[in-house]
Scaffold this active site. Structure first.
Site, short mmCIF file in Angstrom:
data_model
loop_
_atom_site.label_atom_id
_atom_site.label_comp_id
_atom_site.label_asym_id
_atom_site.label_seq_id
_atom_site.Cartn_x
_atom_site.Cartn_y
_atom_site.Cartn_z
CG ASP A 56 -1.24 8.59 2.14
OD1 ASP A 56 -0.27 8.78 2.88
OD2 ASP A 56 -2.03 9.48 1.82
CG ASP B 222 -1.55 1.32 1.47
OD1 ASP B 222 -2.27 1.76 0.55
OD2 ASP B 222 -1.35 1.94 2.55
CE LYS C 36 -5.18 -0.64 -1.37
NZ LYS C 36 -3.89 -0.14 -0.82
#
Lengths: 255, 255
Positions: A12, A10, A181
């Site tokens: 951020d 991922d 997601k």
């Protein structure tokens, strides 16, 4: 700790926070690169193109090929192509979404679309929301790049794409199909593009409800890091646990 | 059929449809005026001022004093005054809302508000929605003029104020306090302003879920007309029935 061949990160909250790199992740990724492991990035952010994300990562000392970066916009364009072929699409979104749709061969139109795609759009207008609602009510497929209801800024939490998709859902009574997601299309698209095997893959993220859940749903191992949204001590509130839970990737031990 | 002294009419779908007057209602109201009955108008539309609504009605042959027209904006301003006194308020909305707030003595501000008021705003921007979300998260009271999720136009249903309030609710996790029908503050404000007694009042409307429900909740008689949203044959789906159900007000019999 296991050896993985395809690391999916991922962005951020995991690789950086806003414009600030998270040093443990950066040096971990540099080590993976030296060892020749596969490194990929999986982000719900629909606004940036993979190219601009790669530039942002390069400034933080992480080399990445745009092909290794899966955004919710790219996965949305791929999903549309798979399910409907090239379509006329009405878009609410920014540059990253427009580029992704056009690169995949779709045509962005202002009326009579076959699909309505909604990503974050900081230039939103009432007219765009009305046109999208009318098209969805008229039967166009309704797809949202991601379901994040808010996202953090320096000022605090501001409305995310999930809130705008929710507005159209409230107005039309039609629920969107979510790509980002915790849904799996991004991991699926990455695995297909690079010929990755689930057993070699691991999803690394800070957010249980998006990153870790997507990994679990896709059937791959997961690593939670305590550098963003979900605190380690709150993991116990959730059912299925990540394969590993670390404070940072500095705690990753190579056996 | 009973004699009422204070007739409360919904507007869109009851008195007119868009720009088209509904002739049976217009001549019925003219008769009520001749008989000296009280005639009032109760609308969820927050965009127009009572003065502009009165002008619109005048063009259709209905005389109305702005004081007899209760809009969700005017009731919102009155509610704020009652609960909080004069406040600094951040506003999403159009002219009708701004005028109502200022007339009631509130100050419209761009930051650090005590209350955030959301009405329909066809000039909405991302910045306005972000500022409102941040203020609500910081603890400002969150009030929405009305909860209509969509409203009809010539093109079809487009997002209404309930969808925008819903967006901020999704982004912040805070539910708004709704003023418009089916809530009762508009009828309450009208009764207070004109010294009306519930037993003399009747609410006339086309929409069971807003007009009729507001009347029932306020404890007054109700008349459903089949000239707008809810069809007469669909009334059976609902629990408590309106006092009278008519095709149009042309069917009203004076005993």
């Amino acid at each position: 700790m296991r050896k993985y061949h395809a690391w999916c990160f991922d962005l951020d909250g995991t690789v950086y926070r806003g414009e600030e790199p998270i040093p443990e992740t950066v040096s971990f990724i540099q080590k993976l690169r030296e060892q020749g492991a596969g490194v990929f990035f999986v982000t719900n952010n629909s606004a940036l193109t993979p190219e601009s994300q790669a530039e942002k990562l390069a400034k933080m000392g992480i080399e990445a090929d745009p092909d290794e970066i899966m955004t919710s916009s790219v996965a949305t364009a791929a999903h549309l192509l798979k399910v409907h072929g090239s379509v006329k699409v009405m878009m609410i979104g920014e540059e990253g979404l427009r580029k992704a749709l056009e690169t995949a061969g779709h045509t962005v139109v202002r009326q009579h679309p076959q699909a309505v795609v909604v990503g974050i759009d900081r230039s939103i207008t009432y007219g765009k929301l009305a046109d999208a609602s009318l098209a969805v009510s008229a039967g166009a497929s309704f797809i949202a790049t991601n379901s994040d209801k808010a996202y953090p800024t320096e000022q605090g939490l501001v409305p995310g794409n999930g809130a705008f998709a929710g507005l159209i859902e409230l107005a039309t009574g039609v629920s969107p199909y979510y790509i980002g997601k915790p849904s799996v299309p991004m991991l699926e698209a990455l695995a297909e593009r690079h010929g990755l095997d689930r057993k070699d893959m691991v999803m690394v993220g800070d957010n249980y409800e998006t990153d870790i859940t997507a990994g679990i749903r896709f059937g791959i191992d997961t690593i939670h890091v305590d550098t963003g949204v979900t605190r380690t001590e709150d993991l116990a509130h959730y059912g299925e646990q990540p394969t590993y839970a670390l404070k940072t990737l500095g705690d990753w031990k190579v056996n």
